[in-house]
Write a protein that holds these residues in place. Structure first.
Motif, PDB file in Angstrom:
ATOM      1  N   LYS A 161       3.358  -8.120  -8.239  1.00 46.39           N
ATOM      2  CA  LYS A 161       4.656  -7.520  -7.924  1.00 46.39           C
ATOM      3  C   LYS A 161       4.507  -5.996  -7.843  1.00 46.39           C
ATOM      4  CE  LYS A 161       9.170  -7.476  -7.571  1.00 46.39           C
ATOM      5  NZ  LYS A 161       9.655  -7.729  -6.199  1.00 46.39           N
ATOM      6  N   GLY A 162       5.171  -5.414  -6.858  1.00 44.65           N
ATOM      7  CA  GLY A 162       5.087  -3.965  -6.690  1.00 44.65           C
ATOM      8  C   GLY A 162       3.943  -3.561  -5.772  1.00 44.65           C
ATOM      9  N   GLY A 163       2.991  -4.479  -5.572  1.00 42.76           N
ATOM     10  CA  GLY A 163       1.904  -4.201  -4.637  1.00 42.76           C
ATOM     11  C   GLY A 163       2.445  -4.275  -3.219  1.00 42.76           C
ATOM     12  N   VAL A 164       2.006  -3.368  -2.367  1.00 40.05           N
ATOM     13  CA  VAL A 164       2.501  -3.343  -0.996  1.00 40.05           C
ATOM     14  C   VAL A 164       1.330  -3.612  -0.059  1.00 40.05           C
ATOM     15  CG1 VAL A 164       3.596  -1.929   0.782  1.00 40.05           C
ATOM     16  CG2 VAL A 164       4.348  -1.740  -1.605  1.00 40.05           C
ATOM     17  N   THR A 165       1.477  -4.620   0.780  1.00 40.10           N
ATOM     18  CA  THR A 165       0.366  -5.004   1.649  1.00 40.10           C
ATOM     19  C   THR A 165       0.900  -5.696   2.895  1.00 40.10           C
ATOM     20  OG1 THR A 165      -1.781  -6.132   1.659  1.00 40.10           O
ATOM     21  CG2 THR A 165       0.019  -7.280   0.534  1.00 40.10           C
ATOM     22  N   ASN A 166      -0.010  -6.272   3.683  1.00 42.73           N
ATOM     23  CA  ASN A 166       0.378  -7.087   4.835  1.00 42.73           C
ATOM     24  C   ASN A 166      -0.766  -8.044   5.115  1.00 42.73           C
ATOM     25  OD1 ASN A 166       0.389  -7.773   7.837  1.00 42.73           O
ATOM     26  ND2 ASN A 166       2.444  -6.905   7.555  1.00 42.73           N
ATOM     27  N   ILE A 167      -0.456  -9.320   5.175  1.00 45.52           N
ATOM     28  CA  ILE A 167      -1.536 -10.314   5.295  1.00 45.52           C
ATOM     29  C   ILE A 167      -2.140 -10.296   6.702  1.00 45.52           C
ATOM     30  CG2 ILE A 167      -0.114 -12.329   5.890  1.00 45.52           C
ATOM     31  CD1 ILE A 167      -1.897 -13.986   3.967  1.00 45.52           C
ATOM     32  N   CYS A 168      -1.336  -9.986   7.707  1.00 46.64           N
ATOM     33  CA  CYS A 168      -1.873  -9.900   9.076  1.00 46.64           C
ATOM     34  C   CYS A 168      -2.875  -8.752   9.147  1.00 46.64           C
ATOM     35  CB  CYS A 168      -0.735  -9.701  10.076  1.00 46.64           C
ATOM     36  SG  CYS A 168      -1.330  -9.361  11.741  1.00 46.64           S
ATOM     37  N   TYR A 169      -2.525  -7.634   8.535  1.00 47.50           N
ATOM     38  CA  TYR A 169      -3.450  -6.494   8.520  1.00 47.50           C
ATOM     39  C   TYR A 169      -4.776  -6.918   7.889  1.00 47.50           C
ATOM     40  CZ  TYR A 169      -5.470  -1.947   7.783  1.00 47.50           C
ATOM     41  OH  TYR A 169      -6.346  -0.892   7.811  1.00 47.50           O
TER      42      TYR A 169
ATOM     43  N   ILE B  33     -10.480  -9.514  -7.649  1.00 45.56           N
ATOM     44  CA  ILE B  33     -10.584 -10.110  -6.316  1.00 45.56           C
ATOM     45  C   ILE B  33      -9.576  -9.461  -5.372  1.00 45.56           C
ATOM     46  CG2 ILE B  33     -10.285 -12.242  -5.000  1.00 45.56           C
ATOM     47  CD1 ILE B  33     -11.454 -13.736  -7.394  1.00 45.56           C
ATOM     48  N   ALA B  34      -8.359  -9.254  -5.872  1.00 44.44           N
ATOM     49  CA  ALA B  34      -7.316  -8.664  -5.025  1.00 44.44           C
ATOM     50  C   ALA B  34      -7.728  -7.278  -4.523  1.00 44.44           C
ATOM     51  CB  ALA B  34      -6.000  -8.577  -5.797  1.00 44.44           C
ATOM     52  N   SER B  35      -8.513  -6.573  -5.341  1.00 48.53           N
ATOM     53  CA  SER B  35      -8.914  -5.209  -4.960  1.00 48.53           C
ATOM     54  C   SER B  35      -9.801  -5.184  -3.718  1.00 48.53           C
ATOM     55  CB  SER B  35      -9.674  -4.536  -6.101  1.00 48.53           C
ATOM     56  OG  SER B  35      -8.888  -4.564  -7.252  1.00 48.53           O
ATOM     57  N   GLU B  36     -10.351  -6.340  -3.346  1.00 51.02           N
ATOM     58  CA  GLU B  36     -11.180  -6.367  -2.135  1.00 51.02           C
ATOM     59  C   GLU B  36     -10.330  -6.298  -0.870  1.00 51.02           C
ATOM     60  OE1 GLU B  36     -13.622  -9.879  -2.456  1.00 51.02           O
ATOM     61  OE2 GLU B  36     -14.252  -9.268  -4.486  1.00 51.02           O
ATOM     62  N   PHE B  37      -9.023  -6.476  -1.012  1.00 50.86           N
ATOM     63  CA  PHE B  37      -8.138  -6.425   0.158  1.00 50.86           C
ATOM     64  C   PHE B  37      -7.483  -5.063   0.272  1.00 50.86           C
ATOM     65  CE2 PHE B  37      -8.742 -10.778  -0.929  1.00 50.86           C
ATOM     66  CZ  PHE B  37      -9.076 -11.302   0.307  1.00 50.86           C
ATOM     67  N   TYR B  38      -6.816  -4.842   1.397  1.00 55.84           N
ATOM     68  CA  TYR B  38      -6.158  -3.560   1.573  1.00 55.84           C
ATOM     69  C   TYR B  38      -4.731  -3.625   1.050  1.00 55.84           C
ATOM     70  CZ  TYR B  38      -4.139   0.625   3.423  1.00 55.84           C
ATOM     71  OH  TYR B  38      -3.494   1.820   3.511  1.00 55.84           O
ATOM     72  N   TRP B  39      -4.405  -2.728   0.175  1.00 55.80           N
ATOM     73  CA  TRP B  39      -3.038  -2.596  -0.344  1.00 55.80           C
ATOM     74  C   TRP B  39      -2.580  -1.184  -0.037  1.00 55.80           C
ATOM     75  CZ3 TRP B  39      -0.712  -6.735  -3.084  1.00 55.80           C
ATOM     76  CH2 TRP B  39      -1.576  -7.814  -3.358  1.00 55.80           C
ATOM     77  N   LYS B  40      -1.441  -1.063   0.596  1.00 59.06           N
ATOM     78  CA  LYS B  40      -0.870   0.246   0.901  1.00 59.06           C
ATOM     79  C   LYS B  40      -0.544   0.935  -0.421  1.00 59.06           C
ATOM     80  CE  LYS B  40       1.121   2.966   3.999  1.00 59.06           C
ATOM     81  NZ  LYS B  40       0.194   3.653   4.903  1.00 59.06           N
ATOM     82  N   GLN B  41      -0.120   0.103  -1.356  1.00 63.81           N
ATOM     83  CA  GLN B  41       0.165   0.622  -2.691  1.00 63.81           C
ATOM     84  C   GLN B  41      -0.239  -0.452  -3.684  1.00 63.81           C
ATOM     85  OE1 GLN B  41       4.233   2.146  -3.111  1.00 63.81           O
ATOM     86  NE2 GLN B  41       4.240   1.188  -5.128  1.00 63.81           N
TER      87      GLN B  41
END
Ligand code: ATP
Ligand code: MG
Length: 698
Positions: free
Chosen positions: A115-123, A83-91
């Motif tokens: 942990k270690g995943g880099v993202t932004n919820i606003c984005y 499910i998480a993969s459907e969102f945008y993660w910078k890393q």
């Protein structure tokens, strides 16, 4: 269409019971729906989804739920990663996907997801929708307190507004990790401010704009924000509330305690008050409209770790001093998006309205983040739900063609009290899913909501969850299975609820006890701000190995969960443990009773007696005859042992500002300990307390 009926109706439903049970596999918590012989109790009352609804539902049958649920508990890392993969993660996140110490006996409680995943919820809420072809889709329909005042923003307009504010905040020195207090009413600027903070990695703390200066000062002193964002005034119903004055008092109070705030960004809410009438402190106070629109409409995103804090929110304070609940970014994002999608059977064509204020967790997870992560169109309503008349909600539903309507039992009961005619004069044909949150919904209120508001067509998602849980924990999935009025049904994906006894031993099968959870879920809170010890003591020490919700719960023979209220509210009458919710539901089913609140009081013979505060339907006078008939209703529905010893007529009940009955205060009134009422600052209308005291011996 749906059929309301007793369990035997389930036989007539096309889907066979065999189907329901066969999928159950090893998941012992979810039993097959068995057929009750006697239709005597609520637990045998099933409401079946229509075939038409099921056909289009995301989870169209019990088997599909069971298949997904099974994977979610057997392979949580895989389930949630997909499910998480459907969102945008910078890393992308590292391994393991999650780690938890859920048991105080093994050291400090520690929960981490992605942990270690880099993202932004606003984005993910805004930019991602703009970039994926939804730029011109309406993100927010705004409806003002006064009929006729309205506005809207598309996703691309929302992005521009968010970026301007984010740029301003950065320019005045707000950095990643800094706290920002938002004390705003339901203007579009409220979700905009939340998203702008998230965009730059600042930690927002929204304080419901109905809180007193004292409560606001307490929160300011606790989280020491860089900036306070507010507006000059707001109209709620026919009253104008000067918010800026309240902020001024709070800021003066906190600076006495050496927490001084240098910047108070104030939105000029022209519908309520002109800027000339606003008290002003030059140097500290800045008008939003003078500065924010000058900033560029694009703003670089601050990429953050999944475990970086997103927000801090104080619980509603029903049981005492509010707790500063801290949520982090990645797990909360994935969890709110997923729960929103499935519990409301969300489709891109939906128009969604949640009546909660962003000052509560419901407004965080299910006005702002959950819906926007799904690219939904959200209605934001500024005013009171019964202003200028009790039909206002349905007027708004028809106006925007709302398809999903999510509210609280307190509002359902009050609209029910006003009479059906205010509902039925509106079409409401756009509605397809209803929702409830905040308190157990009494079966009679459930039925009214279902039959009258939803024309017996719309499933009701009675979502059980808490500020602490971030998102839904036990909730119906519309279309997945028959509902029982008043039951929150089954656990959401990945959640393993357990019921334990006094000693913390798990009980199986049909039973009642303390509701706990035995594993972490992505949306779980990570700590109480600045007080990890209180976090462990309150939630993890009562029953080691489990998260303790504080709520009591019954699981019936079919595996359905029924919330019975907070455990502090369980009354022990002559050895019978009676949930306040049960007695209240019986009282509310009386045609002349609008609302009820039940507490225990010391009783010489029984140990505890039952003390019931009742509010009557509009225009009904209180009488001795009515008192007897109310007691009789409880005797008939539950049994003589649960009959109230005292009925106290209450024109109004003390409620938190989120609409929950504050039983803590009612207990004091019942015990006549009138000088020990405690902190009443989180009450919506403190004067109802005096009114109740005056009527105490009527
Ligand atoms: P505090 O923790 O400060 O006393 P609070 O518990 O009222 O305040 P919230 O986190 O807003 O603050 O509310 C969560 C509580 O609301 C739950 O623990 C439960 O008692 C009640 N609740 C929420 N939704 C439901 C529901 N669908 N059915 C039954 N109870 C519910
Ligand atoms: Mg609570």
């Amino acid at each position: 269409n749906y059929r309301i009926g007793m369990a035997s109706n389930y036989l007539r439903h096309g889907e066979s019971i065999a189907n329901f049970s066969s999928g159950a596999g090893k998941i012992s918590r979810i039993n097959a729906v068995t057929l009750g012989e006697s239709p005597a109790s609520e637990e045998n009352d099933l409401v079946l989804p229509s075939d038409e609804f099921c056909r289009q539902a995301l989870i169209p049958n019990p088997q599909k739920y069971l298949e997904m649920y099974k994977r979610s508990v057997e392979d949580p890392a895989g389930f949630w990663s997909d499910i998480a993969s459907e969102f945008y993660w910078k890393q992308k996140w590292g391994q393991p996907v999650f780690s938890e110490n859920f048991d105080v006996r093994n050291g400090p409680i520690d929960i981490q997801w992605f942990k270690g995943g880099v993202t932004n919820i606003c984005y993910n809420c805004v930019d991602r929708n703009v970039e994926s072809g939804n730029a011109d889709k309406i993100a927010i329909y705004w409806e003002g307190n006064e009929p006729g005042f309205q506005d809207s923003l598309t996703y691309s307009q929302l992005l521009q507004r968010v970026c301007q504010l984010a740029n301003y905040l950065k320019d005045v020195g707000v950095k990643k990790g800094d706290a920002v207090i938002i004390y705003l009413p339901m203007l579009m600027e409220l979700p905009i401010a939340m998203l702008a903070c998230a965009r730059i990695g600042a930690v927002h703390s929204v304080v419901f704009a109905g809180f007193s200066a004292d409560s606001l000062a307490q929160r300011i002193m606790d989280c020491k924000p860089k900036v306070v964002i507010t507006c000059n005034a707001v109209k709620r119903g026919s009253k104008t509330i000067q918010l800026k004055d309240i902020v001024d008092t709070a800021l003066a109070e906190s600076s006495k305690n050496s927490i001084s705030i240098d910047l108070c960004l104030t939105y000029e809410n022209q519908c309520a008050m002109k800027r000339g009438d606003t008290k002003w402190q030059d140097g500290r106070d800045v008008w939003w409209q003078d500065v924010v629109p000058k900033y560029p409409t694009s703003c670089m995103v601050e990429w953050v770790d999944a475990e970086d804090p997103l927000f801090l929110l104080y619980t509603s304070g029903s049981t005492g001093k509010p707790k500063g609940v801290l949520h982090t970014t990645g797990g909360y994002m994935v969890y709110t998006a997923t729960t929103f999608k499935y519990a409301f059977d969300y489709k891109p064509s939906d128009v969604y309205w949640c009546t909660a204020d962003c000052g509560w967790i419901t407004g965080h997870s299910y006005v702002t983040y959950g819906p926007m992560l799904n690219g939904a169109t959200v209605v934001v309503y500024e005013g009171a739900p019964n202003y200028p008349h009790p039909g206002r909600c349905w007027d708004i539903v028809d106006k925007f063609n709302v398809t999903i309507f999510y509210t609280a039992p307190t509002l359902v009961r009050s609209l029910m009290r006003d009479g059906d005619q205010y509902v039925t004069r509106y079409s409401r044909k756009s509605l397809r899913v209803l929702g409830s949150v905040g308190e157990p919904i009494n079966p009679s209120a459930w039925r009214w909501f279902f039959n009258v508001v939803g024309d017996s067509r719309c499933p009701i998602s009675d979502t059980w969850w808490q500020t602490e849980t971030g998102g839904f924990m036990i909730t119906p999935l519309p279309g997945a299975w028959p509902q029982k009025p008043g039951s929150a049904t089954f656990p959401f994906f990945g959640v393993q609820p357990v019921i334990v006894d006094d000693k913390g031993i798990e009980i199986d099968g049909a039973c009642s006890g303390y509701l706990c959870v035995k594993n972490s879920w992505p949306g779980a809170f990570r700590t109480l701000y600045g007080d990890h010890e209180r976090y462990e003591t309150t939630y993890f020490k009562p029953f080691p190995g489990y998260y303790f919700s504080g709520d009591g719960c019954t699981r019936d023979k079919d595996g359905y969960y029924w919330l019975t209220g907070r455990v502090d509210d369980v009354i022990n009458v002559s050895g019978h443990r009676i949930g306040t919710a049960e007695v209240e539901s019986a009282l509310v089913s009386h045609p002349q009773c609008a609302e009820a609140a039940v507490v225990g009081f010391e009783h010489e013979v029984k140990g505890q007696g039952i003390y019931a505060f009742v509010t009557l339907v509009e225009g009904v006078p209180y009488s001795e005859e009515l008192r007897k008939s109310l007691i009789l209703t409880v005797r008939e529905q539950i049994g003589a042992f649960a009959a109230p010893d005292k009925i106290h007529w209450a024109p109004g009940l003390p409620k938190t500002r989120s609409g929950k009955i504050m039983r803590r205060i009612l207990r004091k009134i019942a015990a006549r300990q009138l000088d020990e009422l405690g902190d009443t600052s989180t009450l919506a209308e403190p004067n109802v307390v005096d009114q109740l005291i005056a009527l105490a011996d009527c």
